[in-house]
Design a protein around this motif. Structure first.
Motif, PDB file in Angstrom:
ATOM      1  N   CYS A  91       0.832  -1.194   0.000  1.00 30.30           N
ATOM      2  CA  CYS A  91       0.000   0.000   0.000  1.00 30.30           C
ATOM      3  C   CYS A  91       0.873   1.254   0.000  1.00 30.30           C
ATOM      4  O   CYS A  91       1.807   1.367   0.800  1.00 30.30           O
ATOM      5  CB  CYS A  91      -0.914  -0.024   1.225  1.00 30.30           C
ATOM      6  N   CYS A  94      -0.060   3.174   3.683  1.00 26.93           N
ATOM      7  CA  CYS A  94       0.282   2.610   4.991  1.00 26.93           C
ATOM      8  C   CYS A  94       1.352   1.520   4.890  1.00 26.93           C
ATOM      9  O   CYS A  94       1.860   1.055   5.917  1.00 26.93           O
ATOM     10  CB  CYS A  94      -0.968   2.072   5.694  1.00 26.93           C
ATOM     11  N   SER A  96       1.148  -1.524   4.087  1.00 22.43           N
ATOM     12  CA  SER A  96       0.768  -2.910   4.364  1.00 22.43           C
ATOM     13  C   SER A  96       0.608  -3.683   3.052  1.00 22.43           C
ATOM     14  O   SER A  96       0.466  -3.084   1.976  1.00 22.43           O
ATOM     15  CB  SER A  96      -0.515  -2.960   5.191  1.00 22.43           C
ATOM     16  N   CYS A 112      -4.206  -0.335  -0.187  1.00 25.90           N
ATOM     17  CA  CYS A 112      -5.074  -1.354   0.388  1.00 25.90           C
ATOM     18  C   CYS A 112      -6.509  -0.798   0.413  1.00 25.90           C
ATOM     19  O   CYS A 112      -6.720   0.404   0.215  1.00 25.90           O
ATOM     20  CB  CYS A 112      -4.603  -1.738   1.793  1.00 25.90           C
ATOM     21  N   CYS A 115      -7.124   2.238   2.837  1.00 24.22           N
ATOM     22  CA  CYS A 115      -6.527   3.501   2.423  1.00 24.22           C
ATOM     23  C   CYS A 115      -7.165   4.027   1.135  1.00 24.22           C
ATOM     24  O   CYS A 115      -7.291   5.236   0.950  1.00 24.22           O
ATOM     25  CB  CYS A 115      -5.028   3.349   2.228  1.00 24.22           C
TER      26      CYS A 115
HETATM   27 ZN   LIG Z   1      -3.114   1.056   3.286  1.00 28.90          ZN
END
Ligand SMILES: [Zn+2]
Length: 125
Positions: A91, A94, A96, A112, A115
């Protein structure tokens, strides 16, 4: 290669992106080529400007579609570059890991789900 994707998933996403790239390329060529060819034909047939507003509207639509395709072309080729550079599937906001299930549907996804939702609420993409 992104750690959370298997070699098979990686290959699948790469071919999906390449395919998408070709599709957009072809569509873009049709929009842009189509506009000038059609306009040229109409310009020859109708020497006066009676249908100018109509012609203008059609051109606007073609250009809007071409604009959108140009934007997706950028997204898809950026995703392909990330994939080949090995920092794909994380992502952008963030950091992830974006699940394969999401990438399968939208291989050019930059964020993601959480987000992406937040970004859309903020009024971006
Ligand atoms: Zn994210």
């Amino acid at each position: 290669m992104s750690k959370h994707l298997t070699a098979g998933q990686h290959a699948l996403l790469e071919s999906a992106l390449v395919q998408q790239l070709h599709q957009i390329d072809r569509r873009l060529a049709e929009h842009l080529g189509g506009v000038s060819r059609a306009e040229h034909a109409r310009g020859v047939l109708l020497q006066d400007g009676d249908d100018a507003p109509q012609r203008e509207a059609e051109r606007e639509i073609d250009l809007a579609l071409a604009d959108r395709d140009t934007a997706s072309l950028g997204e898809v080729s950026a995703a392909l570059a990330r994939l080949r550079a090995g920092d794909y599937g994380l992502c952008a906001d963030c950091g992830s890991e974006i699940p394969f299930d999401r990438l399968k549907v939208e291989p050019w996804a930059l964020r993601c789900v959480a987000c992406q939702g937040a970004a859309e609420r903020r009024g971006h993409g």
